[in-house]
Design an enzyme around this catalytic site. Structure first.
Site, PDB file in Angstrom:
ATOM      1  N   GLU A  60       0.840  -1.203   0.000  1.00  0.00           N
ATOM      2  CA  GLU A  60       0.000   0.000   0.000  1.00  0.00           C
ATOM      3  C   GLU A  60       0.873   1.252   0.000  1.00  0.00           C
ATOM      4  OE1 GLU A  60      -0.128  -2.633   1.972  1.00  0.00           O
ATOM      5  OE2 GLU A  60      -2.044  -2.844   3.017  1.00  0.00           O
ATOM      6  N   CYS A  83      -2.786  -3.459   7.160  1.00  0.00           N
ATOM      7  CA  CYS A  83      -2.435  -3.672   8.569  1.00  0.00           C
ATOM      8  C   CYS A  83      -2.727  -2.415   9.385  1.00  0.00           C
ATOM      9  CB  CYS A  83      -0.966  -4.068   8.703  1.00  0.00           C
ATOM     10  SG  CYS A  83       0.182  -2.771   8.244  1.00  0.00           S
ATOM     11  N   SER A 176      20.370 -42.721 -10.213  1.00  0.00           N
ATOM     12  CA  SER A 176      19.139 -41.936 -10.365  1.00  0.00           C
ATOM     13  C   SER A 176      19.365 -40.630 -11.132  1.00  0.00           C
ATOM     14  CB  SER A 176      18.551 -41.613  -8.983  1.00  0.00           C
ATOM     15  OG  SER A 176      19.457 -40.823  -8.251  1.00  0.00           O
ATOM     16  N   THR A 204      19.999 -38.801   1.932  1.00  0.00           N
ATOM     17  CA  THR A 204      20.138 -38.077   0.660  1.00  0.00           C
ATOM     18  C   THR A 204      21.457 -37.305   0.633  1.00  0.00           C
ATOM     19  OG1 THR A 204      17.769 -37.974   0.268  1.00  0.00           O
ATOM     20  CG2 THR A 204      19.079 -36.271  -0.788  1.00  0.00           C
ATOM     21  N   ALA A 301       9.871 -38.736   3.147  1.00  0.00           N
ATOM     22  CA  ALA A 301       8.645 -38.218   2.502  1.00  0.00           C
ATOM     23  C   ALA A 301       7.405 -38.893   3.102  1.00  0.00           C
ATOM     24  CB  ALA A 301       8.711 -38.465   0.998  1.00  0.00           C
TER      25      ALA A 301
HETATM   26  N1  LIG Z   1      14.175 -38.713  -7.352  1.00  0.00           N
HETATM   27  C1  LIG Z   1      14.045 -37.835  -6.394  1.00  0.00           C
HETATM   28  O1  LIG Z   1      13.286 -36.887  -6.565  1.00  0.00           O
HETATM   29  C2  LIG Z   1      14.840 -37.995  -5.084  1.00  0.00           C
HETATM   30  C3  LIG Z   1      14.867 -36.942  -4.164  1.00  0.00           C
HETATM   31  C4  LIG Z   1      15.585 -37.125  -2.966  1.00  0.00           C
HETATM   32  C5  LIG Z   1      16.237 -38.321  -2.695  1.00  0.00           C
HETATM   33  N2  LIG Z   1      16.217 -39.295  -3.617  1.00  0.00           N
HETATM   34  C6  LIG Z   1      16.902 -40.579  -3.325  1.00  0.00           C
HETATM   35  O2  LIG Z   1      16.349 -41.129  -2.152  1.00  0.00           O
HETATM   36  C7  LIG Z   1      17.336 -41.896  -1.476  1.00  0.00           C
HETATM   37  C8  LIG Z   1      17.329 -41.609   0.023  1.00  0.00           C
HETATM   38  O3  LIG Z   1      16.077 -41.965   0.489  1.00  0.00           O
HETATM   39  P1  LIG Z   1      15.646 -41.737   1.988  1.00  0.00           P
HETATM   40  O4  LIG Z   1      14.217 -42.064   2.093  1.00  0.00           O
HETATM   41  O5  LIG Z   1      16.586 -42.452   2.889  1.00  0.00           O
HETATM   42  O6  LIG Z   1      15.726 -40.158   2.061  1.00  0.00           O
HETATM   43  P2  LIG Z   1      16.291 -39.081   3.032  1.00  0.00           P
HETATM   44  O7  LIG Z   1      15.952 -37.797   2.338  1.00  0.00           O
HETATM   45  O8  LIG Z   1      17.707 -39.217   3.361  1.00  0.00           O
HETATM   46  O9  LIG Z   1      15.438 -39.287   4.340  1.00  0.00           O
HETATM   47  C9  LIG Z   1      15.719 -40.336   5.249  1.00  0.00           C
HETATM   48  C10 LIG Z   1      16.679 -39.885   6.330  1.00  0.00           C
HETATM   49  O10 LIG Z   1      16.081 -38.829   7.045  1.00  0.00           O
HETATM   50  C11 LIG Z   1      16.479 -38.846   8.383  1.00  0.00           C
HETATM   51  N3  LIG Z   1      15.341 -38.856   9.301  1.00  0.00           N
HETATM   52  C12 LIG Z   1      15.346 -38.243  10.497  1.00  0.00           C
HETATM   53  N4  LIG Z   1      14.169 -38.367  11.098  1.00  0.00           N
HETATM   54  C13 LIG Z   1      13.388 -39.073  10.293  1.00  0.00           C
HETATM   55  C14 LIG Z   1      12.048 -39.519  10.384  1.00  0.00           C
HETATM   56  N5  LIG Z   1      11.271 -39.228  11.438  1.00  0.00           N
HETATM   57  N6  LIG Z   1      11.551 -40.260   9.375  1.00  0.00           N
HETATM   58  C15 LIG Z   1      12.314 -40.543   8.291  1.00  0.00           C
HETATM   59  N7  LIG Z   1      13.588 -40.126   8.146  1.00  0.00           N
HETATM   60  C16 LIG Z   1      14.129 -39.391   9.139  1.00  0.00           C
HETATM   61  C17 LIG Z   1      17.338 -40.102   8.560  1.00  0.00           C
HETATM   62  O11 LIG Z   1      18.663 -39.615   8.434  1.00  0.00           O
HETATM   63  P3  LIG Z   1      19.870 -40.313   9.215  1.00  0.00           P
HETATM   64  O12 LIG Z   1      19.999 -41.644   8.599  1.00  0.00           O
HETATM   65  O13 LIG Z   1      21.031 -39.416   8.943  1.00  0.00           O
HETATM   66  O14 LIG Z   1      19.468 -40.358  10.638  1.00  0.00           O
HETATM   67  C18 LIG Z   1      16.942 -40.931   7.362  1.00  0.00           C
HETATM   68  O15 LIG Z   1      17.961 -41.794   6.948  1.00  0.00           O
HETATM   69  C19 LIG Z   1      18.645 -41.542  -2.099  1.00  0.00           C
HETATM   70  O16 LIG Z   1      19.074 -42.632  -2.861  1.00  0.00           O
HETATM   71  C20 LIG Z   1      18.356 -40.380  -2.996  1.00  0.00           C
HETATM   72  O17 LIG Z   1      19.127 -40.432  -4.143  1.00  0.00           O
HETATM   73  C21 LIG Z   1      15.524 -39.166  -4.789  1.00  0.00           C
HETATM   74 ZN   LIG Z   2       0.725  -2.754   6.032  1.00  0.00          ZN
END
Ligand SMILES: NC(=O)c1ccc[n+]([C@@H]2O[C@H](COP(=O)([O-])OP(=O)(O)OC[C@H]3O[C@@H](n4cnc5c(N)ncnc54)[C@H](OP(=O)(O)O)[C@@H]3O)[C@@H](O)[C@H]2O)c1
Ligand SMILES: [Zn+2]
Length: 368
Positions: A60, A83, A176, A204, A301
């Site tokens: 604004e 605001c 990948s 990751t 995820a």
């Molecule tokens: N194509 C795509 O778009 C894409 C995108 C991203 C990743 N990827 C692939 O995905 C694979 C990794 O997969 P990922 O599922 O292990 O992914 P990630 O993104 O590493 O997530 C899992 C990790 O998150 C942490 N974490 C902490 N708290 C958590 C909770 N409450 N729940 C789940 N995780 C928790 C843990 O790390 P710590 O083990 O360190 O404790 C766990 O190993 C890789 O190979 C990567 O290349 C692909």
């Molecule tokens: Zn304002």
């Protein structure tokens, strides 16, 4: 004299207001996206502006200063209620009254409890005609992240993945790179630029060593966040270089904090009550994030969806078949035993980006 009193008459100008607001997408958090247009008494545009960055003037004020004395007797159009409280900048209602505009057209009320109807009441009491509800749904969609954070105390979560036609995000051996084409990856950079934080899990970082920036699309890069409960993170990683973008490492009470000493000083390290997506998002909301991007693998995820930390999905589908029963897929196991219990997605839209298809969808249209 009221030239336009019908809500419909204000729609084209409000569309322009929304377009202006969008120019700062990803840059205004914790503030909303706001645009403003000033019409003189003959309904000619004499000023316009948008809120460009938290701490900078509100939309604004930008529009009023452009209009100067021509605002007197005219109309101010703005997508969010002005605001009426002192924040980082003085209240807009004060400047509006001082400018002498005789009408204010607003798309929607501000959900911020410090405003929430009080700005509109104040203007009405001062004798300004106020018209509300013009393009209200579009304005609510524009600020869905800001509204969601105000309602829930957590940022709006977008989960992104890239997969093949047969739903794989990698080969059984883990390869990948790359499933989607270059221009789709550039779209992901643009998506990061519209978000306040990009989140991955420890695995990751260990496997992909990602950079997670917008490649300079926005002046301020999103905060890069790693959630790790093991803290078994590599000593060298692209994310540890915080020259151009900040990094935050979050861990839980079960983590071996001794491992933190091995990591460089650049990234901020924060202990959460629990190593969970929801605790992480509460922290990110406190840090002022409205919108976050989950770029994690399937296990994180899946946890994020289960904990209601994902509101929107952006899925890139490449016209390739990867095959492989043990190949990686975008999501892990939800534990469903009947198709009646699966998650229906809403408001699916799609467009083609070169050879790839891009799908966007909501997990719950009531989040809007
Ligand atoms: N194509 C795509 O778009 C894409 C995108 C991203 C990743 N990827 C692939 O995905 C694979 C990794 O997969 P990922 O599922 O292990 O992914 P990630 O993104 O590493 O997530 C899992 C990790 O998150 C942490 N974490 C902490 N708290 C958590 C909770 N409450 N729940 C789940 N995780 C928790 C843990 O790390 P710590 O083990 O360190 O404790 C766990 O190993 C890789 O190979 C990567 O290349 C692909
Ligand atoms: Zn304002």
């Amino acid at each position: 004299m009221v030239i336009n009193s019908n809500i419909q008459d204000w729609v084209p100008w409000m569309r322009r207001v929304i377009r202006l607001a969008l120019l700062a997408d990803g840059q205004t958090s914790p503030n909303p996206l706001v645009g403003a247009v000033i019409l003189d008494s003959n309904n000619r545009i004499v000023g316009e502006g948008f809120h460009s960055f938290a701490g900078n003037p509100h939309a604004e004020i930008e529009a009023l200063s452009q209009a100067g004395p021509l605002a007197k007797g005219g109309t101010l159009l703005v997508n969010l209620e002005p605001c009426c409280h002192d924040g980082r900048t003085p209240p807009c209602t004060e400047a509006i009254l001082k400018s002498g505009v005789s009408r204010v057209v607003v798309a929607m009320n501000d959900p911020d409890p410090r405003v929430s109807g009080k700005g509109i009441d104040l203007l009405k009491k001062a004798g300004v005609e106020v018209i509300t509800g013009v393009l209200e749904d579009e304005a609510a969609f524009l600020n869905r992240a800001f509204i969601f954070r105000n309602k829930t105390g957590r940022p709006w979560g977008i989960l992104k993945w890239a997969m093949s036609f047969d739903g794989r995000i990698g080969l059984p051996n883990g390869a990948s790179k790359w499933i989607s084409q270059k221009s789709s990856r550039e779209r992901v950079h643009a998506l990061r630029a519209k978000c306040d934080a990009v989140i991955v899990g420890g695995e990751t970082v260990r496997i992909d060593n990602p950079l997670l920036t917008s490649r300079g699309i926005n002046k301020v890069e999103p905060l890069r966040v790693v959630l790790s409960s093991s803290l078994k993170l590599p000593i060298n990683a692209q994310l540890w270089n915080t020259e151009n973008a900040k990094t935050l490492i979050c861990y839980g009470p079960e983590s071996d904090v001794g491992l933190l000493k091995k990591l460089p000083n650049g990234p901020e390290k924060v202990l959460l009550d629990q190593s969970s997506p929801s605790k992480l998002l509460e922290l990110l909301a406190q840090k002022g994030c409205n919108k976050v991007l989950w770029e994690c693998g399937s296990s994180l995820a899946t946890s994020a969806i289960i904990e209601n930390c994902v509101q929107e999905i952006v899925c890139f589908v490449a016209p390739k078949l990867l095959g492989g029963v043990s190949a990686m897929t975008p999501l892990g196991d939800f534990g469903f035993t009947s198709l009646e219990h699966v998650i229906p997605v809403k408001k699916v839209s799609t467009y083609k980006n070169g050879n790839d298809f891009v799908f966007t969808m909501l997990l719950n249209d009531k989040d809007l």
